[in-house]
Design a protein around this motif. Sequence first.
Motif, short mmCIF file in Angstrom:
data_model
loop_
_atom_site.label_atom_id
_atom_site.label_comp_id
_atom_site.label_asym_id
_atom_site.label_seq_id
_atom_site.Cartn_x
_atom_site.Cartn_y
_atom_site.Cartn_z
N ASN A 491 3.10 -42.16 22.45
CA ASN A 491 3.44 -42.59 23.80
C ASN A 491 4.86 -43.16 23.81
OD1 ASN A 491 0.72 -42.11 24.92
ND2 ASN A 491 0.13 -43.79 23.56
N ALA A 492 5.38 -43.41 24.97
CA ALA A 492 6.73 -43.94 25.09
C ALA A 492 6.86 -45.25 24.31
CB ALA A 492 7.08 -44.18 26.56
N GLY A 493 7.89 -45.34 23.49
CA GLY A 493 8.17 -46.57 22.75
C GLY A 493 7.43 -46.74 21.46
N ASN A 494 6.48 -45.86 21.14
CA ASN A 494 5.76 -45.94 19.85
C ASN A 494 6.71 -45.58 18.72
OD1 ASN A 494 2.67 -44.52 21.17
ND2 ASN A 494 3.41 -46.61 21.24
N TRP A 495 6.56 -46.25 17.59
CA TRP A 495 7.43 -45.97 16.44
C TRP A 495 6.62 -46.01 15.14
CZ3 TRP A 495 7.91 -49.32 12.33
CH2 TRP A 495 7.45 -50.62 12.53
N CYS A 496 7.14 -45.32 14.13
CA CYS A 496 6.61 -45.39 12.77
C CYS A 496 7.74 -45.05 11.81
CB CYS A 496 5.42 -44.45 12.56
SG CYS A 496 5.84 -42.70 12.73
N SER A 497 7.63 -45.49 10.57
CA SER A 497 8.65 -45.23 9.57
C SER A 497 8.00 -44.82 8.25
CB SER A 497 9.53 -46.47 9.33
OG SER A 497 10.32 -46.75 10.46
N LEU A 498 8.73 -44.00 7.48
CA LEU A 498 8.26 -43.50 6.19
C LEU A 498 9.40 -43.61 5.19
CD1 LEU A 498 5.45 -42.16 5.52
CD2 LEU A 498 6.66 -39.98 5.50
N ASP A 499 9.07 -43.87 3.92
CA ASP A 499 10.12 -43.95 2.91
C ASP A 499 9.51 -43.67 1.54
OD1 ASP A 499 12.62 -44.27 1.87
OD2 ASP A 499 12.81 -46.40 2.33
N ASN A 500 10.39 -43.28 0.61
CA ASN A 500 10.04 -43.08 -0.79
C ASN A 500 8.76 -42.26 -0.94
OD1 ASN A 500 12.30 -44.45 -1.87
ND2 ASN A 500 11.33 -46.39 -1.34
N VAL A 501 8.85 -41.01 -0.49
CA VAL A 501 7.72 -40.08 -0.49
C VAL A 501 7.66 -39.38 -1.85
CG1 VAL A 501 6.59 -38.23 0.78
CG2 VAL A 501 8.20 -39.74 1.95
N GLU A 502 6.47 -39.31 -2.43
CA GLU A 502 6.30 -38.69 -3.75
C GLU A 502 5.19 -37.65 -3.70
OE1 GLU A 502 6.49 -41.54 -7.31
OE2 GLU A 502 5.80 -42.82 -5.67
N LEU A 503 5.46 -36.49 -4.26
CA LEU A 503 4.44 -35.46 -4.49
C LEU A 503 4.54 -35.08 -5.96
CD1 LEU A 503 2.29 -33.48 -3.34
CD2 LEU A 503 4.16 -31.83 -3.05
N PHE A 504 3.47 -35.28 -6.69
CA PHE A 504 3.52 -35.01 -8.13
C PHE A 504 2.18 -34.50 -8.62
CE2 PHE A 504 2.67 -39.50 -7.42
CZ PHE A 504 1.53 -39.74 -8.17
N ALA A 505 2.22 -33.73 -9.70
CA ALA A 505 1.01 -33.16 -10.28
C ALA A 505 0.25 -34.24 -11.02
CB ALA A 505 1.37 -32.03 -11.24
N THR A 506 -1.08 -34.17 -10.94
CA THR A 506 -1.96 -35.05 -11.71
C THR A 506 -2.78 -34.19 -12.65
OG1 THR A 506 -3.62 -34.97 -9.96
CG2 THR A 506 -2.07 -36.80 -9.92
N PRO A 507 -3.10 -34.69 -13.84
CA PRO A 507 -3.81 -33.86 -14.81
C PRO A 507 -5.25 -33.62 -14.43
CG PRO A 507 -3.62 -36.08 -15.63
CD PRO A 507 -2.81 -36.02 -14.36
N THR A 508 -5.79 -32.53 -14.88
CA THR A 508 -7.20 -32.25 -14.71
C THR A 508 -7.99 -33.18 -15.60
OG1 THR A 508 -6.73 -29.94 -14.26
CG2 THR A 508 -9.00 -30.49 -14.86
N ALA A 509 -9.04 -33.80 -15.02
CA ALA A 509 -9.83 -34.76 -15.79
C ALA A 509 -10.60 -34.07 -16.90
CB ALA A 509 -10.81 -35.48 -14.87
N THR A 510 -10.75 -34.78 -18.02
CA THR A 510 -11.60 -34.28 -19.09
C THR A 510 -13.05 -34.50 -18.73
OG1 THR A 510 -11.35 -36.41 -20.16
CG2 THR A 510 -9.88 -34.66 -20.89
N ALA A 511 -13.95 -33.93 -19.52
CA ALA A 511 -15.37 -33.96 -19.17
C ALA A 511 -15.94 -35.36 -19.18
CB ALA A 511 -16.16 -33.08 -20.14
N ALA A 512 -15.48 -36.23 -20.04
CA ALA A 512 -16.01 -37.59 -20.12
C ALA A 512 -14.97 -38.47 -20.76
CB ALA A 512 -17.31 -37.63 -20.95
N SER A 513 -15.12 -39.79 -20.52
CA SER A 513 -14.15 -40.72 -21.08
C SER A 513 -14.10 -40.62 -22.58
CB SER A 513 -14.54 -42.15 -20.67
OG SER A 513 -13.65 -43.08 -21.23
N GLY A 514 -12.88 -40.53 -23.11
CA GLY A 514 -12.72 -40.50 -24.55
C GLY A 514 -12.83 -39.13 -25.17
N GLN A 515 -13.11 -38.10 -24.38
CA GLN A 515 -13.27 -36.77 -24.97
C GLN A 515 -11.94 -36.05 -25.04
OE1 GLN A 515 -16.39 -34.52 -23.27
NE2 GLN A 515 -16.02 -32.71 -24.49
#
Length: 597
Positions: A491-515
């Motif tokens: 609407n009139a006068g509404n505002w928003c701001s964005l900064d320091n945008v990151e897109l990065f790959a994350t690893p595929t999880a292993t089957a269980a912790s410690g494996q």
Amino acid sequence: MKKFLRALNVRQLFLVGLLLGSVWLRPTLVSAQAFAKGADTSWLQQMEANGYKFYDEQGVQQDCFQLLKDKGINSIRLRVWVNPSMVDWVNGHCSPAEVVAMATRAKDMGFRLMIDFHYSDSWADPGQQTKPAAWKDHTFSQLQQDVYDHTYEVLSSLKANGVTPEWVQVGNEIPGGMLWPEGSTANFGQLTQLINKGYDAVKAVSPTSKVVVHLDKGNDNARFRSFFDKLTANGGKYDVIGLSYYPYWLNQDYTVSLSSLQYNLNDMASRYGKQVVVSEIGGDCANEPQKVYDMLVAVQNAVFAVPNSQGLGVFYWEPQGYRSFSGYQLSAFSNDGKPTAALNAFLVTPTLPPTTPTGTNVLANPGFEADGATQTPTAWSSWANTAGNYAADKTETGGQASPYRLTHWLGSAYQASTYQLKTGLPNGTYMLKAWAMNGGGQKACQLYAKSFGGAEMNVALPVASTWTQIQLTGIQVTNGQCEIGLWSDANAGNWCSLDNVELFATPTATAASGQAVGAARASLYPNPATETLHVELPLGAPATTLRIYSATGKLVLTQALQGFRRQAVDVSRLAAGLYQLRLESAGHTEKHTFVKQ
């Protein structure tokens, strides 16, 4: 807490109800939807009765419960006093009848309920557990019956109004016991009998309600072990261990004790086989809203990360009790009756601690610094629903960590998008993060990801006048590209701001912790460790780098293991808590968790 109470005038001596107070991969978790994001709002009824109002960020008066709901709160906690003063409107009230009225109202708005029995006519905490005046001269046998009858009657009244609390606290912050002197921890057998009477009354009326036993200083593992070892030895009955966590009253930054809180949460769940909940938390929202926001996100993640779905949720104590009413420094509303940005933390979906540090950001010009103030920032494209509305999209000063930021604003209604299409991406899982501020009022205001081979994903920018980090996880790129952007339907006068945008790959999880992935497993000992952690690699293991991360994902130690099958790692300088250890070599990564005592 006591230091704060002594500093207040007589009219303000109301705060005795407060006090000072994983695994990385696992098969089951409390779902984000089931996770309790709570607020203790026991002052609300008397605040409203005395003319205090509540407003959204645009200054529109709203029901306080609705404001909390809009901030992601899904659960309400209410304290019960036996026969409180009805004249002292700050230290009094919270009578059974008032609690039933407020609980009914909360239930009708879709909130889950926790009922907190103080077993006193006023504040009960580690510094005082005063018996109700009507019970003052009763024998211990009568006190047991008093606890049972009071608990039974309140819950029966709730039931008659269609309210079934999900959780019921038997006593409030009771490391020293309750109903002194008979129920002091000096008489632990008697204390246990009182707790069991409360438990029996709860189950008689509401068998599905979970009974909580609650202590302060949730980062103090020795305090909790001492109490619950004795309660267990005496045959205590309960379902959930409740913790208070107030770094402010400990005169320390939350980052100093967070790992100790995480360790205690995990230890309570595993040692006693009970679920855990942070029944009370708070921070200095007036002076450090961003710090409190960060703490709330971190603590929610810590509770969410308790193994085997044992972490239930987090409750903020009296967020609405702003200081012109209460004098309470840790309220999460400002004196103008508006919620502070700290409460936006409850809009964040709790997640497990990161399995890896942040990867390489694939976006160009992520901080909008390349061109200064402009309407055509390098690497970013724009869209608007009319030619004139392209003016809504610009970069300007006032960035999150550097001079410039992206802003959407126009004096008339507009639709606009600022986006970046990244091509040539390796297929896999990605995470999108950004810092945001938002004045609110839009029909839609979102950070989004789309065109990656799956359905569009988006997250609404929280309404906040300070920078707040938001994220989208689990973006599955299957076509080698992804478009990310900021979309406003405003609407009139509404505002928003964005900064320091990151897109990065994350690893595929292993089957269980410690494996391990593609390799035989290494072993760690002793675990828990105090001074030295020994790492034994499989026979023939290649050169390996060891990295240790804290519960918040911070890298705290790196060590090369090249040429050694067995190696000692000095962990004496690490704070007590839960850590992830990663062993990295060509072609595989192996993860372990260990506890530093």
